[in-house]
Motif scaffolding. Sequence first.
Motif, PDB file in Angstrom:
ATOM      1  N   ASP A 114       2.992  -5.162  -3.058  1.00  0.00           N
ATOM      2  CA  ASP A 114       2.428  -3.808  -2.976  1.00  0.00           C
ATOM      3  C   ASP A 114       3.211  -2.841  -3.859  1.00  0.00           C
ATOM      4  OD1 ASP A 114       0.482  -4.636  -1.217  1.00  0.00           O
ATOM      5  OD2 ASP A 114       1.653  -4.117   0.575  1.00  0.00           O
ATOM      6  N   PHE A 115       4.556  -2.962  -3.843  1.00  0.00           N
ATOM      7  CA  PHE A 115       5.358  -2.095  -4.704  1.00  0.00           C
ATOM      8  C   PHE A 115       5.141  -2.428  -6.175  1.00  0.00           C
ATOM      9  CE2 PHE A 115       9.255  -1.367  -7.168  1.00  0.00           C
ATOM     10  CZ  PHE A 115       9.334   0.027  -7.048  1.00  0.00           C
ATOM     11  N   VAL A 116       5.030  -3.728  -6.492  1.00  0.00           N
ATOM     12  CA  VAL A 116       4.784  -4.130  -7.883  1.00  0.00           C
ATOM     13  C   VAL A 116       3.487  -3.507  -8.389  1.00  0.00           C
ATOM     14  CG1 VAL A 116       4.264  -6.085  -9.387  1.00  0.00           C
ATOM     15  CG2 VAL A 116       6.092  -6.284  -7.689  1.00  0.00           C
ATOM     16  N   ALA A 117       2.442  -3.499  -7.557  1.00  0.00           N
ATOM     17  CA  ALA A 117       1.161  -2.908  -7.951  1.00  0.00           C
ATOM     18  C   ALA A 117       1.270  -1.403  -8.120  1.00  0.00           C
ATOM     19  CB  ALA A 117       0.090  -3.249  -6.909  1.00  0.00           C
ATOM     20  N   VAL A 118       1.998  -0.736  -7.211  1.00  0.00           N
ATOM     21  CA  VAL A 118       2.191   0.718  -7.318  1.00  0.00           C
ATOM     22  C   VAL A 118       2.972   1.063  -8.572  1.00  0.00           C
ATOM     23  CG1 VAL A 118       3.368   2.680  -6.266  1.00  0.00           C
ATOM     24  CG2 VAL A 118       2.000   1.157  -4.851  1.00  0.00           C
TER      25      VAL A 118
END
Length: 299
Positions: A43-47
């Motif tokens: 999720d952080f990688v996508a953000v």
Amino acid sequence: MTRLNKNLPHEIVLEILKRLPVKPLMRFKCVSKSWQCMIDDPDFVAVHLKHSALSGTNWKYKEVKSSPPDFVDTRMVLGFGYSDIINDYRIVRITYFHDNNEGYMGRLEYEVQVYRLSTDMWRTVEFNNGCELSDLSTVSFNGNLHWISIVADGDRCWCYGSIITFGVAAEVFNQIALPKSCLVGVTYDYVYLSVLNNSLVLLINHVDPRNQLNDTCYVWVMTEYGVAESWTKLHTLDLNEGVSRFHGFTWSGELLMDTYQCELISWNPSMGLTRLLSTLGPLDLVTVVESLVSPLGQN
């Protein structure tokens, strides 16, 4: 860094980290196991990728093997996109086969193949729109790939049809209508797609065949993605240079174009002025984005 993590809410820490370049984030993974898990979290990688698309620059590559078409006389249209829903990349290859009697616009023969980075494999998908796609520009935006379709009218003349989309996550084709009045009364034109301020943009170059050095260019923006009624004409450019190709917009909002004199120029919409950038001849420009997403499919 550990003290910062304890004193600030988790949401604030994420807001700070998503604005940092990749290299310091990779170092911060050594702070603690909790920081490593937080930075490696999909999720952080996508953000971080979404934020980097507005401000970062970096480039990584992976060699993709594919078999050549069985027929020599073909035309190929490509697309490359990413979806944060599945955290994966796709390459779309559409191959059109030549009809010796009627050319490419005769009985349309084509094959559509999709490459998945996560599996390192190609597969064939259905494409039933019955049209040919322009290779002037391919845009990856909002989890979809976008092309301009080309169709033959009743007189068997070329004309632009609609915007064809390919959902990277669902691997399904769809279409978006062009502005109803954008191509009315046009003698000859080029149509390109781009992205500006997180909106899909249509670039139209109206060419007067009697004077190719005096073009009128129009910039249309889709204010609500996927809603054809939201197309709005944003700018009109009268250029004495004559535009042979659009490259799209820079991060600062300037429009990059090639002229018939093989010059690279930019147009500033806020000032309405053009400036010369290069006289080195035709150039291929690419957009690069810094990201935590690995080209090998692993973080």
